[in-house]
Design a protein around this motif. Structure first.
Motif, mmCIF file in Angstrom:
data_model
loop_
_atom_site.group_PDB
_atom_site.id
_atom_site.type_symbol
_atom_site.label_atom_id
_atom_site.label_comp_id
_atom_site.label_asym_id
_atom_site.label_seq_id
_atom_site.Cartn_x
_atom_site.Cartn_y
_atom_site.Cartn_z
ATOM 1 N N ALA A 182 0.824 -1.202 0.000
ATOM 2 C CA ALA A 182 0.000 0.000 0.000
ATOM 3 C C ALA A 182 0.858 1.252 0.000
ATOM 4 N N LYS A 183 2.012 1.217 0.668
ATOM 5 C CA LYS A 183 2.888 2.376 0.709
ATOM 6 C C LYS A 183 3.496 2.668 -0.658
ATOM 7 N N LYS A 184 3.664 1.643 -1.498
ATOM 8 C CA LYS A 184 4.294 1.827 -2.788
ATOM 9 C C LYS A 184 3.320 2.214 -3.883
ATOM 10 N N ARG A 185 2.033 2.033 -3.676
ATOM 11 C CA ARG A 185 1.077 2.311 -4.737
ATOM 12 C C ARG A 185 0.927 3.815 -4.940
ATOM 13 N N SER A 186 0.553 4.192 -6.141
ATOM 14 C CA SER A 186 0.325 5.600 -6.480
ATOM 15 C C SER A 186 -1.137 5.934 -6.211
ATOM 16 N N VAL A 187 -1.366 7.077 -5.595
ATOM 17 C CA VAL A 187 -2.726 7.502 -5.276
ATOM 18 C C VAL A 187 -2.923 8.941 -5.756
ATOM 19 N N ILE A 188 -4.189 9.289 -5.980
ATOM 20 C CA ILE A 188 -4.593 10.622 -6.455
ATOM 21 C C ILE A 188 -5.611 11.182 -5.473
ATOM 22 N N GLY A 189 -5.464 12.453 -5.140
ATOM 23 C CA GLY A 189 -6.398 13.097 -4.230
ATOM 24 C C GLY A 189 -7.315 14.060 -4.948
ATOM 25 N N GLY A 190 -8.468 14.291 -4.357
ATOM 26 C CA GLY A 190 -9.425 15.290 -4.851
ATOM 27 C C GLY A 190 -10.061 15.991 -3.672
ATOM 28 N N VAL A 191 -10.282 17.305 -3.786
ATOM 29 C CA VAL A 191 -10.809 18.088 -2.666
ATOM 30 C C VAL A 191 -11.924 18.990 -3.155
ATOM 31 N N ASP A 192 -13.054 18.914 -2.476
ATOM 32 C CA ASP A 192 -14.166 19.844 -2.678
ATOM 33 C C ASP A 192 -14.073 20.888 -1.576
ATOM 34 N N THR A 193 -13.802 22.141 -1.934
ATOM 35 C CA THR A 193 -13.488 23.173 -0.947
ATOM 36 C C THR A 193 -14.717 24.008 -0.578
ATOM 37 N N HIS A 194 -14.764 24.399 0.686
ATOM 38 C CA HIS A 194 -15.795 25.302 1.203
ATOM 39 C C HIS A 194 -15.139 26.301 2.154
ATOM 40 N N ARG A 195 -15.912 27.219 2.654
ATOM 41 C CA ARG A 195 -15.351 28.269 3.510
ATOM 42 C C ARG A 195 -14.770 27.708 4.798
ATOM 43 N N ASP A 196 -15.504 26.815 5.467
ATOM 44 C CA ASP A 196 -15.101 26.329 6.787
ATOM 45 C C ASP A 196 -14.505 24.930 6.766
#
Length: 358
Positions: free
Chosen positions: A3-17
């Protein structure tokens, strides 16, 4: 260990708080999602959480110019590749629904698709870093634009009041230039004990609006005194171009951002400014038009520069006469001029950014 060697991608939905984050693997499969506060500690926790799933390749962030600006700066300072992600279109939202986890997962999968496109030779959307002098110029321009807009609204309100004012005021103030109208209204006096009289109430309202216009004018002048040396120091070559004043140069800098790697070619800047020609052929007609996208503020800056050159630059006027004889309309000539101006601006901006980095 795997799991430490695998490549991962992040996504973020942003809001004020709060920011909602999702993490996916290289095949697009969802690994987890979680919510974090929109604070410095929250950004650090979000990044540590993402890295706990493997080697973080990139993070897609919605709204890097608003609610996601702080997160984008934090990720950039930690050497994490950040991709600017548009919100899902309405058709997708109608089909799949709308929620913070859904939007975060969609941002991550859009980033994965962008990363694959980059490997195929297509560029990803690079967000502005917002950490240099261009961000300072943008902040001052926001204040100036708001003051100009408020002053215009106040003057329009004054003209509306004058148009319907009692005859004594209307006869004195109608058909006056904005400067004369403001000066005359500023010296109006009203009997505050007779505000039930429309003439006295109108005089009091006009005097108050005139004071507001004068205060906004002084605010605009103060911001200009702050902006002018900052813009000239940041982009001396761009500011020295014919027809490029402080406001135009500031708009072009704001459009480009602090990181010059966004301007990977002259054509990219043309698309960014809405000045890239695209085919508009039909039958025997062979022509081009400018695409409707891009930064409309930058396109307006190019338009201002083109009009200035058409009026005062003899070389540009000779070009206009030649293209008219070739059958082009004035609108088409303006479009061609905008594209030529982009060429000058691209060279000057790259030189200015190179000087800033050294």
């Amino acid at each position: 260990m795997a799991a430490k060697k695998r490549s991962v991608i992040g996504g973020v939905d942003t809001h004020r708080d709060t920011h909602h984050a999702a993490i996916i693997d290289s095949t697009g499969g969802l690994l987890a999602d979680a919510e974090f506060p929109a604070t410095s500690d929250g950004y650090a926790d979000l990044l540590a959480w993402m890295r706990s799933f493997g080697r973080l390749v990139a993070v897609g962030v919605e709204g890097t110019g608003s609610y996601g600006a702080g997160l984008a700066r934090h990720l950039g300072s930690r050497k994490v590749a950040v991709v600017e992600v548009d919100r899902p279109d309405r058709r997708t939202r109608r089909a799949k629904g709308k929620s913070d986890p859904i939007d975060a997962i969609a941002a991550a999968r859009a980033t994965l698709a962008a990363a694959r496109a980059t490997l195929a030779g297509t560029a990803m959307g690079i967000p502005k870093t917002r950490t240099g002098p261009v961000e300072a110029i943008r902040a001052l321009r926001v204040a100036r634009h708001g003051a100009v807009k408020a002053r215009t609204a106040a003057i329009n309100q004054m003209r509306g009041l004058v148009a319907a004012a009692p005859e004594a005021l209307r006869a004195e103030l109608t058909k006056r230039s904005a400067a004369v109208l403001v000066n005359r209204c500023a010296i109006l006096t009203a009997d505050l004990s007779r505000l039930h009289d429309p003439e006295q109430a109108t005089a009091a309202a006009l005097a108050g609006l005139a004071r507001r216009v004068k205060a906004l004018t002084e605010e605009i002048r103060a911001l200009d005194r702050q902006l002018t040396p900052l813009v000239r120091r940041t982009a001396p070559r761009t500011s020295a171009l014919f027809g490029v004043g402080t406001d135009v140069a500031a708009q072009l800098l704001t459009t480009a951002g602090d990181n010059p790697d966004r301007l990977h070619s002259e054509a990219a800047l043309a698309h960014l400014c809405g000045a890239a020609p695209i085919p508009a052929n039909s039958g025997r007609v062979r022509r081009h038009r400018l695409h409707r996208g891009g930064d409309r503020g930058a396109n307006h800056a190019l338009h201002t520069t083109a009009l200035c050159r058409l009026r005062y630059d003899e070389r540009t006027r000779a070009y206009q006469r030649r293209r008219i004889t070739e059958g082009l309309s004035k609108q088409e000539i303006l479009r061609c001029l905008k594209r030529y101006i982009v060429r000058d601006i691209y060279t000057a901006l790259r030189a200015d950014f190179a000087a800033l980095t050294t």
